[in-house]
Design a protein around this motif. Structure first.
Motif, PDB file in Angstrom:
ATOM      1  N   LEU A 100      -9.315   0.867   2.477  1.00 26.31           N
ATOM      2  CA  LEU A 100      -8.568  -0.042   3.350  1.00 26.31           C
ATOM      3  C   LEU A 100      -6.866   0.101   2.822  1.00 26.31           C
ATOM      4  CD1 LEU A 100      -8.867  -2.418   5.256  1.00 26.31           C
ATOM      5  CD2 LEU A 100      -9.353  -4.070   3.216  1.00 26.31           C
ATOM      6  N   ALA A 101      -6.816   0.277   1.591  1.00 25.87           N
ATOM      7  CA  ALA A 101      -5.219   0.228   1.186  1.00 25.87           C
ATOM      8  C   ALA A 101      -4.650   1.675   2.100  1.00 25.87           C
ATOM      9  CB  ALA A 101      -5.300   0.570  -0.465  1.00 25.87           C
ATOM     10  N   ALA A 102      -5.483   2.691   2.019  1.00 22.54           N
ATOM     11  CA  ALA A 102      -4.752   4.023   2.595  1.00 22.54           C
ATOM     12  C   ALA A 102      -4.596   3.663   4.278  1.00 22.54           C
ATOM     13  CB  ALA A 102      -5.705   4.866   2.463  1.00 22.54           C
ATOM     14  N   LYS A 103      -5.444   2.783   4.738  1.00 21.50           N
ATOM     15  CA  LYS A 103      -5.053   2.414   6.214  1.00 21.50           C
ATOM     16  C   LYS A 103      -3.669   1.912   6.429  1.00 21.50           C
ATOM     17  CE  LYS A 103      -9.771   2.330   7.793  1.00 21.50           C
ATOM     18  NZ  LYS A 103      -9.713   3.238   8.985  1.00 21.50           N
ATOM     19  N   TYR A 104      -3.606   0.585   5.471  1.00 11.62           N
ATOM     20  CA  TYR A 104      -2.291   0.072   5.405  1.00 11.62           C
ATOM     21  C   TYR A 104      -1.196   0.844   5.044  1.00 11.62           C
ATOM     22  CZ  TYR A 104      -5.003  -4.316   6.499  1.00 11.62           C
ATOM     23  OH  TYR A 104      -5.766  -5.056   7.061  1.00 11.62           O
ATOM     24  N   MET A 105      -1.250   1.623   4.039  1.00 14.13           N
ATOM     25  CA  MET A 105      -0.278   2.720   3.772  1.00 14.13           C
ATOM     26  C   MET A 105       0.358   3.632   4.859  1.00 14.13           C
ATOM     27  SD  MET A 105      -1.527   4.011  -0.196  1.00 14.13           S
ATOM     28  CE  MET A 105      -1.301   2.813  -1.580  1.00 14.13           C
ATOM     29  N   ALA A 106      -0.633   3.629   5.446  1.00 10.13           N
ATOM     30  CA  ALA A 106      -0.531   4.734   6.741  1.00 10.13           C
ATOM     31  C   ALA A 106       0.489   4.144   7.795  1.00 10.13           C
ATOM     32  CB  ALA A 106      -1.567   5.319   7.294  1.00 10.13           C
ATOM     33  N   GLN A 107       0.425   2.761   7.806  1.00 10.39           N
ATOM     34  CA  GLN A 107       1.093   1.937   8.784  1.00 10.39           C
ATOM     35  C   GLN A 107       2.411   1.775   8.317  1.00 10.39           C
ATOM     36  OE1 GLN A 107      -1.080  -1.277   9.598  1.00 10.39           O
ATOM     37  NE2 GLN A 107      -3.098  -0.340   9.927  1.00 10.39           N
ATOM     38  N   CYS A 108       2.816   1.991   7.185  1.00 13.15           N
ATOM     39  CA  CYS A 108       4.097   1.610   6.589  1.00 13.15           C
ATOM     40  C   CYS A 108       5.255   2.597   6.872  1.00 13.15           C
ATOM     41  CB  CYS A 108       4.047   1.284   5.006  1.00 13.15           C
ATOM     42  SG  CYS A 108       3.262   0.161   4.297  1.00 13.15           S
ATOM     43  N   PRO A 109       6.448   2.153   7.253  1.00  9.64           N
ATOM     44  CA  PRO A 109       7.416   3.248   7.337  1.00  9.64           C
ATOM     45  C   PRO A 109       7.596   4.011   6.219  1.00  9.64           C
ATOM     46  CG  PRO A 109       8.180   0.947   7.099  1.00  9.64           C
ATOM     47  CD  PRO A 109       7.062   0.637   7.202  1.00  9.64           C
ATOM     48  N   PRO A 110       8.190   5.192   6.296  1.00 14.50           N
ATOM     49  CA  PRO A 110       8.345   6.084   5.191  1.00 14.50           C
ATOM     50  C   PRO A 110       9.683   5.790   4.288  1.00 14.50           C
ATOM     51  CG  PRO A 110       9.256   7.029   7.321  1.00 14.50           C
ATOM     52  CD  PRO A 110       8.554   6.098   7.774  1.00 14.50           C
ATOM     53  N   THR A 111      10.424   4.826   4.725  1.00 20.01           N
ATOM     54  CA  THR A 111      11.339   4.075   3.806  1.00 20.01           C
ATOM     55  C   THR A 111      10.655   3.330   2.669  1.00 20.01           C
ATOM     56  OG1 THR A 111      11.735   2.453   5.553  1.00 20.01           O
ATOM     57  CG2 THR A 111      13.408   3.957   5.524  1.00 20.01           C
ATOM     58  N   LEU A 112       9.509   2.888   2.987  1.00 22.76           N
ATOM     59  CA  LEU A 112       9.025   1.908   1.911  1.00 22.76           C
ATOM     60  C   LEU A 112       7.873   2.795   1.163  1.00 22.76           C
ATOM     61  CD1 LEU A 112       8.027  -1.395   3.505  1.00 22.76           C
ATOM     62  CD2 LEU A 112       9.692  -0.971   2.002  1.00 22.76           C
ATOM     63  N   LEU A 113       7.065   3.674   1.916  1.00 21.82           N
ATOM     64  CA  LEU A 113       6.139   4.544   1.384  1.00 21.82           C
ATOM     65  C   LEU A 113       6.494   5.715   2.001  1.00 21.82           C
ATOM     66  CD1 LEU A 113       3.018   2.184   1.198  1.00 21.82           C
ATOM     67  CD2 LEU A 113       4.356   2.826  -0.693  1.00 21.82           C
ATOM     68  N   PRO A 114       6.985   6.598   1.361  1.00 18.71           N
ATOM     69  CA  PRO A 114       7.282   8.091   1.990  1.00 18.71           C
ATOM     70  C   PRO A 114       5.861   8.927   1.778  1.00 18.71           C
ATOM     71  CG  PRO A 114       8.912   7.599  -0.019  1.00 18.71           C
ATOM     72  CD  PRO A 114       8.085   6.298   0.032  1.00 18.71           C
ATOM     73  N   PHE A 115       5.887   9.611   2.846  1.00 20.07           N
ATOM     74  CA  PHE A 115       4.577  10.375   3.001  1.00 20.07           C
ATOM     75  C   PHE A 115       4.203  11.014   1.839  1.00 20.07           C
ATOM     76  CE2 PHE A 115       2.586  14.222   4.263  1.00 20.07           C
ATOM     77  CZ  PHE A 115       1.228  13.826   4.913  1.00 20.07           C
ATOM     78  N   ALA A 116       5.156  12.022   1.180  1.00 23.15           N
ATOM     79  CA  ALA A 116       4.865  13.031   0.247  1.00 23.15           C
ATOM     80  C   ALA A 116       4.446  12.062  -1.050  1.00 23.15           C
ATOM     81  CB  ALA A 116       5.759  13.871   0.091  1.00 23.15           C
ATOM     82  N   ASP A 117       5.157  11.155  -1.333  1.00 22.27           N
ATOM     83  CA  ASP A 117       4.855  10.322  -2.526  1.00 22.27           C
ATOM     84  C   ASP A 117       3.396   9.839  -2.345  1.00 22.27           C
ATOM     85  OD1 ASP A 117       7.496  10.964  -3.415  1.00 22.27           O
ATOM     86  OD2 ASP A 117       8.574   9.312  -2.881  1.00 22.27           O
ATOM     87  N   THR A 118       3.220   8.976  -1.213  1.00 25.24           N
ATOM     88  CA  THR A 118       2.020   8.177  -1.072  1.00 25.24           C
ATOM     89  C   THR A 118       1.062   9.124  -1.077  1.00 25.24           C
ATOM     90  OG1 THR A 118       3.024   6.721   0.463  1.00 25.24           O
ATOM     91  CG2 THR A 118       0.849   6.787   0.322  1.00 25.24           C
ATOM     92  N   ALA A 119       0.818  10.302  -0.289  1.00 31.00           N
ATOM     93  CA  ALA A 119      -0.023  11.371  -0.471  1.00 31.00           C
ATOM     94  C   ALA A 119      -0.426  12.007  -1.663  1.00 31.00           C
ATOM     95  CB  ALA A 119       0.111  12.665   0.531  1.00 31.00           C
ATOM     96  N   THR A 120       0.737  12.212  -2.420  1.00 24.83           N
ATOM     97  CA  THR A 120       0.487  12.624  -3.922  1.00 24.83           C
ATOM     98  C   THR A 120      -0.120  11.496  -4.757  1.00 24.83           C
ATOM     99  OG1 THR A 120       2.501  14.127  -3.822  1.00 24.83           O
ATOM    100  CG2 THR A 120       1.850  13.484  -5.922  1.00 24.83           C
ATOM    101  N   ARG A 121       0.360  10.422  -4.535  1.00 29.27           N
ATOM    102  CA  ARG A 121      -0.089   9.438  -5.488  1.00 29.27           C
ATOM    103  C   ARG A 121      -1.865   9.293  -5.236  1.00 29.27           C
ATOM    104  NH1 ARG A 121       1.404   3.022  -4.346  1.00 29.27           N
ATOM    105  NH2 ARG A 121       0.603   2.176  -6.062  1.00 29.27           N
TER     106      ARG A 121
END
Length: 162
Positions: A100-121
């Motif tokens: 569920l967290a990942a679904k919401y993370m995917a909806q966030c703009p890259p300025t808040l949750l950059p793609f590479a950082d989030t995927a790595t995390r």
């Protein structure tokens, strides 16, 4: 005689509502009727958010998620809505609800949750790498992320859809 008026009285209401969502004691202070109304209004939204492997949200989690949705409805612009979504993702991650967290993370703009950082995390814990960005306070998140790559898969597939 002095007359004071406020032109933007409700500008921070979304912040106060968001604070109630992440305050663990606030869920018990909400009135039963308002929580029930929020739950009934938003329950349909959550019916398809879990997979067969993930247990459904508890009643308390549904109420909290409905409060997040309420906070989002009080936002006046996309930046505020993005902050609510990011905090909602972090809340679910901290509570071990990785998918569920990942679904919401995917909806966030890259300025808040950059793609590479989030995927790595989301990927590092299953590889056995200790990631300080998950936070020492969230053992549920560490356990859930180290047991499965479902969070990473969900994030990537939802990000591709957007």
């Amino acid at each position: 005689l002095v007359h004071i008026t406020s032109s933007c009285e409700s500008r921070d209401v979304w912040k106060f509502t968001l604070e109630k969502c992440i305050d663990p004691t606030a869920i018990h202070r909400t009135t039963t009727s308002s929580s029930a109304k929020l739950l009934m209004h938003h329950t349909r939204q959550f019916s398809g958010t879990t997979s067969a492997m993930v247990p459904p949200l508890t009643k308390e989690e549904k109420v909290i998620d409905a409060q997040f949705e309420h906070a989002k409805s009080l936002c006046s612009n996309n930046s505020q809505r993005a902050v609510v979504t990011a905090v909602r993702a972090e809340y679910h991650l901290a509570n071990g609800r990785v998918e569920l967290a990942a679904k919401y993370m995917a909806q966030c703009p890259p300025t808040l949750l950059p793609f590479a950082d989030t995927a790595t995390r989301l990927a590092l814990p299953i590889l056995g790498v200790d990631d300080p960005s998950i936070g020492a306070h969230s053992t549920k998140a560490k356990e859930a992320l180290s047991e499965s790559n479902l969070g990473l898969i969900t994030f990537l597939s939802d990000k591709l859809r957007h």
